[in-house]
Design a protein around this motif. Structure first.
Motif, PDB file in Angstrom:
ATOM      1  N   ASP A   1       0.871  -1.169   0.000  1.00 36.80           N
ATOM      2  CA  ASP A   1       0.000   0.000   0.000  1.00 36.80           C
ATOM      3  C   ASP A   1       0.914   1.226   0.000  1.00 36.80           C
ATOM      4  O   ASP A   1       1.863   1.299   0.789  1.00 36.80           O
ATOM      5  N   LYS A   2       0.666   2.184  -0.906  1.00 36.99           N
ATOM      6  CA  LYS A   2       1.572   3.335  -1.042  1.00 36.99           C
ATOM      7  C   LYS A   2       0.998   4.608  -0.414  1.00 36.99           C
ATOM      8  O   LYS A   2       1.484   5.713  -0.687  1.00 36.99           O
ATOM      9  N   ARG A   3      -0.011   4.444   0.444  1.00 38.87           N
ATOM     10  CA  ARG A   3      -0.650   5.605   1.076  1.00 38.87           C
ATOM     11  C   ARG A   3       0.327   6.407   1.935  1.00 38.87           C
ATOM     12  O   ARG A   3       0.957   5.848   2.829  1.00 38.87           O
TER      13      ARG A   3
ATOM     14  N   GLU B   1      -9.274   8.587  -6.250  1.00 41.32           N
ATOM     15  CA  GLU B   1      -8.697   9.863  -6.670  1.00 41.32           C
ATOM     16  C   GLU B   1      -7.331   9.658  -7.352  1.00 41.32           C
ATOM     17  O   GLU B   1      -6.924  10.456  -8.196  1.00 41.32           O
ATOM     18  N   HIS B   2      -6.622   8.576  -6.975  1.00 48.62           N
ATOM     19  CA  HIS B   2      -5.317   8.318  -7.595  1.00 48.62           C
ATOM     20  C   HIS B   2      -5.454   8.175  -9.108  1.00 48.62           C
ATOM     21  O   HIS B   2      -4.701   8.762  -9.880  1.00 48.62           O
ATOM     22  N   GLU B   3      -6.463   7.411  -9.510  1.00 49.00           N
ATOM     23  CA  GLU B   3      -6.656   7.159 -10.939  1.00 49.00           C
ATOM     24  C   GLU B   3      -6.915   8.472 -11.681  1.00 49.00           C
ATOM     25  O   GLU B   3      -6.343   8.738 -12.735  1.00 49.00           O
TER      26      GLU B   3
ATOM     27  N   VAL C   1      -6.053  11.555 -10.812  1.00 51.52           N
ATOM     28  CA  VAL C   1      -4.901  12.458 -10.847  1.00 51.52           C
ATOM     29  C   VAL C   1      -3.803  11.906 -11.768  1.00 51.52           C
ATOM     30  O   VAL C   1      -3.161  12.648 -12.522  1.00 51.52           O
ATOM     31  N   LYS C   2      -3.600  10.599 -11.721  1.00 48.60           N
ATOM     32  CA  LYS C   2      -2.562  10.003 -12.569  1.00 48.60           C
ATOM     33  C   LYS C   2      -2.935  10.167 -14.047  1.00 48.60           C
ATOM     34  O   LYS C   2      -2.101  10.548 -14.879  1.00 48.60           O
ATOM     35  N   ASN C   3      -4.215   9.893 -14.365  1.00 55.47           N
ATOM     36  CA  ASN C   3      -4.653  10.065 -15.754  1.00 55.47           C
ATOM     37  C   ASN C   3      -4.488  11.502 -16.215  1.00 55.47           C
ATOM     38  O   ASN C   3      -4.098  11.763 -17.351  1.00 55.47           O
TER      39      ASN C   3
ATOM     40  N   GLY D   1      -3.376   2.358 -12.758  1.00 59.06           N
ATOM     41  CA  GLY D   1      -3.426   1.308 -11.746  1.00 59.06           C
ATOM     42  C   GLY D   1      -2.082   0.984 -11.113  1.00 59.06           C
ATOM     43  O   GLY D   1      -1.992   0.022 -10.346  1.00 59.06           O
ATOM     44  N   ASN D   2      -1.039   1.720 -11.432  1.00 64.64           N
ATOM     45  CA  ASN D   2       0.242   1.483 -10.739  1.00 64.64           C
ATOM     46  C   ASN D   2       0.839   2.800 -10.249  1.00 64.64           C
ATOM     47  O   ASN D   2       0.270   3.873 -10.468  1.00 64.64           O
ATOM     48  N   LYS D   3       2.004   2.710  -9.605  1.00 67.15           N
ATOM     49  CA  LYS D   3       2.626   3.905  -9.016  1.00 67.15           C
ATOM     50  C   LYS D   3       3.913   4.281  -9.750  1.00 67.15           C
ATOM     51  O   LYS D   3       4.766   4.980  -9.207  1.00 67.15           O
ATOM     52  N   GLN D   4       4.039   3.814 -10.978  1.00 65.94           N
ATOM     53  CA  GLN D   4       5.261   4.152 -11.730  1.00 65.94           C
ATOM     54  C   GLN D   4       5.208   5.614 -12.183  1.00 65.94           C
ATOM     55  O   GLN D   4       4.120   6.140 -12.475  1.00 65.94           O
ATOM     56  N   CYS D   5       6.374   6.234 -12.260  1.00 67.74           N
ATOM     57  CA  CYS D   5       6.450   7.649 -12.653  1.00 67.74           C
ATOM     58  C   CYS D   5       5.682   7.883 -13.953  1.00 67.74           C
ATOM     59  O   CYS D   5       5.919   7.211 -14.963  1.00 67.74           O
ATOM     60  N   ALA D   6       4.777   8.879 -13.906  1.00 66.49           N
ATOM     61  CA  ALA D   6       3.945   9.179 -15.070  1.00 66.49           C
ATOM     62  C   ALA D   6       4.795   9.574 -16.271  1.00 66.49           C
ATOM     63  O   ALA D   6       4.389   9.409 -17.420  1.00 66.49           O
ATOM     64  N   ALA D   7       5.988  10.101 -16.003  1.00 70.22           N
ATOM     65  CA  ALA D   7       6.828  10.625 -17.085  1.00 70.22           C
ATOM     66  C   ALA D   7       8.005   9.698 -17.371  1.00 70.22           C
ATOM     67  O   ALA D   7       9.057  10.150 -17.834  1.00 70.22           O
ATOM     68  N   LYS D   8       7.805   8.406 -17.138  1.00 65.74           N
ATOM     69  CA  LYS D   8       8.931   7.467 -17.280  1.00 65.74           C
ATOM     70  C   LYS D   8       9.657   7.636 -18.618  1.00 65.74           C
ATOM     71  O   LYS D   8      10.875   7.768 -18.657  1.00 65.74           O
TER      72      LYS D   8
END
Ligand code: HEM
Length: 512
Positions: A97-99, A128-130, A132-134, A451-458
């Motif tokens: 869990d990355k909270r 909310e993660h989904e 913001v990430k999107n 659905g993951n926590k990888q850097c959005a700008a990989k």
């Protein structure tokens, strides 16, 4: 050195999980001892290496700062993970869990983010993660055309000013006998800040003198107040322990600066904010706070750490491997194919046409991952598997702490792990190693998603670094760097007139 595992062990049947070795020591004193080792008596590498060696294991228990006396409610006990195999558990959403755990058990809190719990602190199970990430990924996607053009303009302006600095006679550098040099840290930060505001938020800082002049400094202070309790900065150590490692630093100190940037994004980044509200269902205040966090912490913070490492490594005057001429030739070949010395290096060129430049960037990310620590809290009891079938029982609620610099120098995975090998990621074998490159909080072979926590700008981070290297070699035949200063910039000689003329397709490929 990391302890290694014998091939015989890996061939045998899976042994049962064993308890995790290591100890947290007596209450308070154990955590204090680890904190002083971490900040004072040992380097970060040494801290993890010594404990791995003492426990004969790449998974072990330790405390991690900050702790004691005024970090109330912060539990410093973690399970450290320093090998490439076990590290992957940190990317598995079903296990961790990355909270609220971005920089460890200590969370600087929403006082730094306008009262919003921004995306990076959200777990994938929070809806909310989904959103913001999107939103972040969509903004990056929208900027595909403008990103390389704006980067080039920013880098050109920065290099103009550095060339002028370097041309100043030695006496203007302090009047001593030192050869001229041009420190690039301030110019680079200014360049990154202006470029990111325009490319990511769509807001041009030049419309607001205060933001243009002091925006990056505000971000530096804002970042520092959040992360300093977890960092060594090199003051006299007892002072550092007393003043910055003993209590959370207050957010109110930066509120005026944060408010200035908030208003700037609200007014001049209105289009991006409306896009967040309209397309992603994010409330205006949360959209602005998230934009500021991604801009300031992820993007500005990440590039400010990484790009100086990269420039200094490539510009190393003592480099014995002749890396600079090889990079220059590769970049010039792209320009020749395009038949246009002025063509913008786009994403296509960064991804497909400069393999050595790209491999060098990857190798730098392996050796100096800009975000060295990754954390995650066990969602349930599970078995953490490492090399050679080694297995450890992790209990629900325990915090895993992955230390990338050792995991990415794992001798079980990388040949000559301690050496900087620019061509490491070339060819089929090199590409296969990308699965062990974790700088983005995920393997380089995987993609960021809602659905993951990888850097959005990989991808964009690697591409941008490649473009920066290309811009340097477009402009210079050679350059040298000492510390954080350019000491030599050799301007490019005019190209010979008998270059093969490019086809329109080649020009388009370089720019795409
Ligand atoms: C050298 C530059 C960068 C580095 C080293 C970097 C590294 C990282 C890392 C390690 C994480 C995961 C943090 C964690 O959960 O432990 C992350 C997340 C993230 N990064 Fe980057 N990043 C960089 C640049 C950028 C840029 C340019 C953007 C966008 C403009 C960006 C957007 C994000 C976002 C939105 C997340 C959150 C992902 C999520 O919560 O699922 N990063 N980055």
């Amino acid at each position: 050195m990391l302890p290694t595992f014998s091939p015989a062990a890996s061939a045998s049947a899976k042994p049962p999980p064993r308890p995790i070795p290591g100890s947290y020591g007596p209450p308070v004193l154990g955590a204090l001892r680890d904190r002083l080792d971490y900040f004072w008596f040992q380097s970060q590498d040494e801290f993890f290496q010594r404990r791995a060696a003492a426990n004969k294991s790449t998974v072990f228990r330790t405390n991690i700062p900050p702790t004691f006396p005024f970090f109330v409610g912060v539990d410093p006990r973690v399970v450290a993970v320093v090998d490439a195999a076990a590290f992957t558990a940190l990317f598995d959403n079903t296990l961790v869990d990355k909270r609220d755990i971005l920089i460890g058990p200590y969370n600087p809190g929403p006082g730094f983010t306008g009262g919003t719990r921004v995306g990076v602190y959200l777990d994938t199970e929070e809806p909310e993660h989904e959103r913001v990430k999107n939103f972040a990924m969509a903004l990056l996607h929208r900027s595909t055309q403008s990103w390389p053009v704006l980067l080039r303009a920013g880098v050109d302006a920065m290099l103009d000013s550095l060339e002028a600095d370097l041309a100043k006679p030695a006496s203007s550098n302090g009047g001593d006998e030192k050869p001229p040099s041009a420190n690039y840290i301030v110019a680079l930060q200014q360049c990154i800040f202006r470029f990111l505001c325009k490319a990511f938020v769509g807001a041009d800082p030049s419309v607001d003198w205060l933001v243009d002049r002091f925006g990056f400094t505000i971000l530096d202070v804002w970042l520092a107040l959040q992360i300093l309790p977890t960092q060594k900065i090199g003051l006299i150590q007892p002072l550092e322990e007393l003043l910055i490692h003993s209590f959370p630093l207050p957010s109110f100190l930066i509120w005026p600066g944060y408010y200035l940037l908030y208003r700037f994004v609200e007014e001049h980044g209105a289009e991006a904010v409306e896009f967040a509200e309209r397309e992603h269902g994010i409330a205006k205040k949360d959209a602005i706070n998230n934009l500021l966090f991604v801009l300031g912490f992820n993007a500005f913070g990440g590039f400010s750490v990484f790009l100086p490492f990269l420039v200094a490594k490539i510009g190393d005057p003592a480099d014995p491997s002749g890396l600079r001429p090889r990079l220059r030739d590769e970049v010039r070949a792209v320009m020749n194919r395009a038949g246009n010395d002025d063509a913008v290096f786009g994403f296509g060129a960064a991804r497909n046409e400069m393999p050595l430049v790209r491999s060098t960037v990857y190798e730098m990310l392996r050796m100096k991952p800009p975000v060295p620590l990754q954390f995650g809290r066990a969602r349930k009891d599970f078995v953490l598997r490492s090399h050679g079938g080694a297995a450890f029982q992790v209990a629900k609620g325990e915090v895993l702490c992955g230390y990338q610099p050792l995991a990415m120098r794992d001798p079980q995975v990388f040949d000559r792990p301690e050496e900087f090998v620019p061509e490491r990621f070339l060819g089929e074998e090199g590409q296969a190693l990308l699965q062990h490159l974790f700088w983005s909080n995920g393997p380089e072979t995987e993609q960021p998603a809602a659905g993951n926590k990888q850097c959005a700008a990989k991808e964009v981070v690697v591409d941008t670094a490649c473009m920066l290297v290309a811009e340097l070699f477009r402009r210079y035949d050679d350059f040298e760097v000492e510390g954080t200063s350019f000491t030599k910039l050799v301007k490019r000689q005019p190209a010979p007139s008998n270059l093969p003329s490019a086809t329109p397709a080649a020009t388009a490929a370089a720019q795409s």
